[in-house]
Design a protein around this motif. Structure first.
Motif, PDB file in Angstrom:
ATOM      1  N   LEU A  12       0.826  -1.204   0.000  1.00  0.00           N
ATOM      2  CA  LEU A  12       0.000   0.000   0.000  1.00  0.00           C
ATOM      3  C   LEU A  12       0.864   1.260   0.000  1.00  0.00           C
ATOM      4  CD1 LEU A  12      -2.823   1.189   0.077  1.00  0.00           C
ATOM      5  CD2 LEU A  12      -2.765   1.011   2.558  1.00  0.00           C
ATOM      6  N   ARG A  13       1.917   1.256   0.797  1.00  0.00           N
ATOM      7  CA  ARG A  13       2.843   2.410   0.803  1.00  0.00           C
ATOM      8  C   ARG A  13       3.480   2.608  -0.574  1.00  0.00           C
ATOM      9  NH1 ARG A  13       3.934   0.473   5.849  1.00  0.00           N
ATOM     10  NH2 ARG A  13       5.766  -0.693   5.170  1.00  0.00           N
ATOM     11  N   LEU A  19       1.410   6.556  -6.862  1.00  0.00           N
ATOM     12  CA  LEU A  19       0.263   7.375  -7.244  1.00  0.00           C
ATOM     13  C   LEU A  19       0.557   8.864  -7.073  1.00  0.00           C
ATOM     14  CD1 LEU A  19      -2.679   5.249  -5.810  1.00  0.00           C
ATOM     15  CD2 LEU A  19      -2.113   5.609  -8.212  1.00  0.00           C
ATOM     16  N   GLU A  20       1.429   9.192  -6.125  1.00  0.00           N
ATOM     17  CA  GLU A  20       1.772  10.601  -5.899  1.00  0.00           C
ATOM     18  C   GLU A  20       2.772  11.119  -6.930  1.00  0.00           C
ATOM     19  OE1 GLU A  20       3.100  11.257  -1.898  1.00  0.00           O
ATOM     20  OE2 GLU A  20       1.215  10.544  -1.037  1.00  0.00           O
ATOM     21  N   GLY A  22       4.491   8.977  -9.558  1.00  0.00           N
ATOM     22  CA  GLY A  22       4.786   8.164 -10.732  1.00  0.00           C
ATOM     23  C   GLY A  22       4.066   8.621 -11.982  1.00  0.00           C
ATOM     24  N   SER A  23       4.531   8.091 -13.087  1.00  0.00           N
ATOM     25  CA  SER A  23       3.867   8.355 -14.366  1.00  0.00           C
ATOM     26  C   SER A  23       2.614   7.488 -14.470  1.00  0.00           C
ATOM     27  CB  SER A  23       4.826   8.020 -15.514  1.00  0.00           C
ATOM     28  OG  SER A  23       5.054   6.624 -15.565  1.00  0.00           O
ATOM     29  N   GLY A  24       1.876   7.625 -15.532  1.00  0.00           N
ATOM     30  CA  GLY A  24       0.650   6.849 -15.721  1.00  0.00           C
ATOM     31  C   GLY A  24       0.887   5.357 -15.684  1.00  0.00           C
ATOM     32  N   LEU A  25       1.957   4.911 -16.333  1.00  0.00           N
ATOM     33  CA  LEU A  25       2.277   3.490 -16.359  1.00  0.00           C
ATOM     34  C   LEU A  25       2.714   2.998 -14.977  1.00  0.00           C
ATOM     35  CD1 LEU A  25       2.362   1.054 -18.189  1.00  0.00           C
ATOM     36  CD2 LEU A  25       4.697   1.640 -18.805  1.00  0.00           C
ATOM     37  N   ASP A  26       3.486   3.820 -14.265  1.00  0.00           N
ATOM     38  CA  ASP A  26       3.920   3.461 -12.916  1.00  0.00           C
ATOM     39  C   ASP A  26       2.723   3.330 -11.979  1.00  0.00           C
ATOM     40  OD1 ASP A  26       6.585   3.459 -13.661  1.00  0.00           O
ATOM     41  OD2 ASP A  26       6.925   5.544 -13.054  1.00  0.00           O
ATOM     42  N   LYS A  27       1.777   4.247 -12.126  1.00  0.00           N
ATOM     43  CA  LYS A  27       0.581   4.218 -11.273  1.00  0.00           C
ATOM     44  C   LYS A  27      -0.229   2.950 -11.529  1.00  0.00           C
ATOM     45  CE  LYS A  27       0.153   9.209 -10.939  1.00  0.00           C
ATOM     46  NZ  LYS A  27      -0.651  10.388 -11.234  1.00  0.00           N
ATOM     47  N   ALA A  28      -0.419   2.643 -12.791  1.00  0.00           N
ATOM     48  CA  ALA A  28      -1.178   1.439 -13.136  1.00  0.00           C
ATOM     49  C   ALA A  28      -0.474   0.179 -12.626  1.00  0.00           C
ATOM     50  CB  ALA A  28      -1.385   1.354 -14.643  1.00  0.00           C
ATOM     51  N   GLY A  29       0.848   0.148 -12.770  1.00  0.00           N
ATOM     52  CA  GLY A  29       1.614  -1.013 -12.295  1.00  0.00           C
ATOM     53  C   GLY A  29       1.531  -1.169 -10.787  1.00  0.00           C
ATOM     54  N   ALA A  30       1.602  -0.044 -10.059  1.00  0.00           N
ATOM     55  CA  ALA A  30       1.540  -0.103  -8.595  1.00  0.00           C
ATOM     56  C   ALA A  30       0.179  -0.601  -8.123  1.00  0.00           C
ATOM     57  CB  ALA A  30       1.839   1.275  -8.012  1.00  0.00           C
ATOM     58  N   VAL A  31      -0.872  -0.116  -8.756  1.00  0.00           N
ATOM     59  CA  VAL A  31      -2.216  -0.575  -8.389  1.00  0.00           C
ATOM     60  C   VAL A  31      -2.387  -2.054  -8.734  1.00  0.00           C
ATOM     61  CG1 VAL A  31      -4.680  -0.303  -8.890  1.00  0.00           C
ATOM     62  CG2 VAL A  31      -3.250   1.718  -8.535  1.00  0.00           C
ATOM     63  N   ALA A  32      -1.879  -2.465  -9.882  1.00  0.00           N
ATOM     64  CA  ALA A  32      -1.983  -3.872 -10.280  1.00  0.00           C
ATOM     65  C   ALA A  32      -1.230  -4.774  -9.292  1.00  0.00           C
ATOM     66  CB  ALA A  32      -1.438  -4.061 -11.688  1.00  0.00           C
ATOM     67  N   LYS A  33      -0.065  -4.333  -8.835  1.00  0.00           N
ATOM     68  CA  LYS A  33       0.696  -5.115  -7.849  1.00  0.00           C
ATOM     69  C   LYS A  33      -0.092  -5.249  -6.548  1.00  0.00           C
ATOM     70  CE  LYS A  33       5.420  -3.898  -9.193  1.00  0.00           C
ATOM     71  NZ  LYS A  33       6.633  -3.229  -8.713  1.00  0.00           N
ATOM     72  N   LEU A  34      -0.673  -4.130  -6.102  1.00  0.00           N
ATOM     73  CA  LEU A  34      -1.444  -4.158  -4.860  1.00  0.00           C
ATOM     74  C   LEU A  34      -2.637  -5.107  -4.983  1.00  0.00           C
ATOM     75  CD1 LEU A  34      -1.958  -3.092  -2.007  1.00  0.00           C
ATOM     76  CD2 LEU A  34      -3.196  -1.175  -3.032  1.00  0.00           C
ATOM     77  N   VAL A  35      -3.348  -5.029  -6.090  1.00  0.00           N
ATOM     78  CA  VAL A  35      -4.493  -5.915  -6.310  1.00  0.00           C
ATOM     79  C   VAL A  35      -4.032  -7.369  -6.389  1.00  0.00           C
ATOM     80  CG1 VAL A  35      -6.294  -6.564  -7.977  1.00  0.00           C
ATOM     81  CG2 VAL A  35      -5.929  -4.160  -7.395  1.00  0.00           C
TER      82      VAL A  35
END
Length: 98
Positions: A12-13, A19-20, A22-35
């Motif tokens: 989550l961190r 999300l704060e 990262g780029s669009g791709l980084d944000k999507a990757g971080a959310v995908a990892k969390l899910v």
């Protein structure tokens, strides 16, 4: 066996950080990892619960069979023998209670 759960606090961190800043791709990757980590933890939890149920289920069914034998003394011989055999194979004991 203790399963290796993911540390969701760390995930989550990481996701918040991406999300704060990262780029669009980084944000999507971080959310995908969390899910994905959350889904993996959920799957491992369900698997552990299934193992516990599989261990105690035969004894629970044997207790029910014992009750059926006591409640139905005029049960047909063949049916009574099947229940008695099952109870003998899966004798309930105190260690299998949930």
């Amino acid at each position: 066996m203790k399963l290796p759960y993911f540390k969701l606090g760390e995930a989550l961190r990481d996701a918040k950080w991406e999300l704060e800043i990262g780029s669009g791709l980084d944000k999507a990757g971080a959310v995908a990892k969390l899910v994905g980590k959350t889904a993996a933890n959920l799957g491992m939890g369900v698997m552990e619960a299934g193992v516990v149920v599989a261990k105690v289920l035969p004894a629970a069914v044997a207790r029910q069979a014992q009750e059926a034998l006591k409640a139905n003394p005029d049960m047909p011989t063949e049916q009574r023998q099947k229940l008695e055999d099952f109870v003998d194979q899966h004798k309930p004991d105190r260690s299998t209670h949930l």
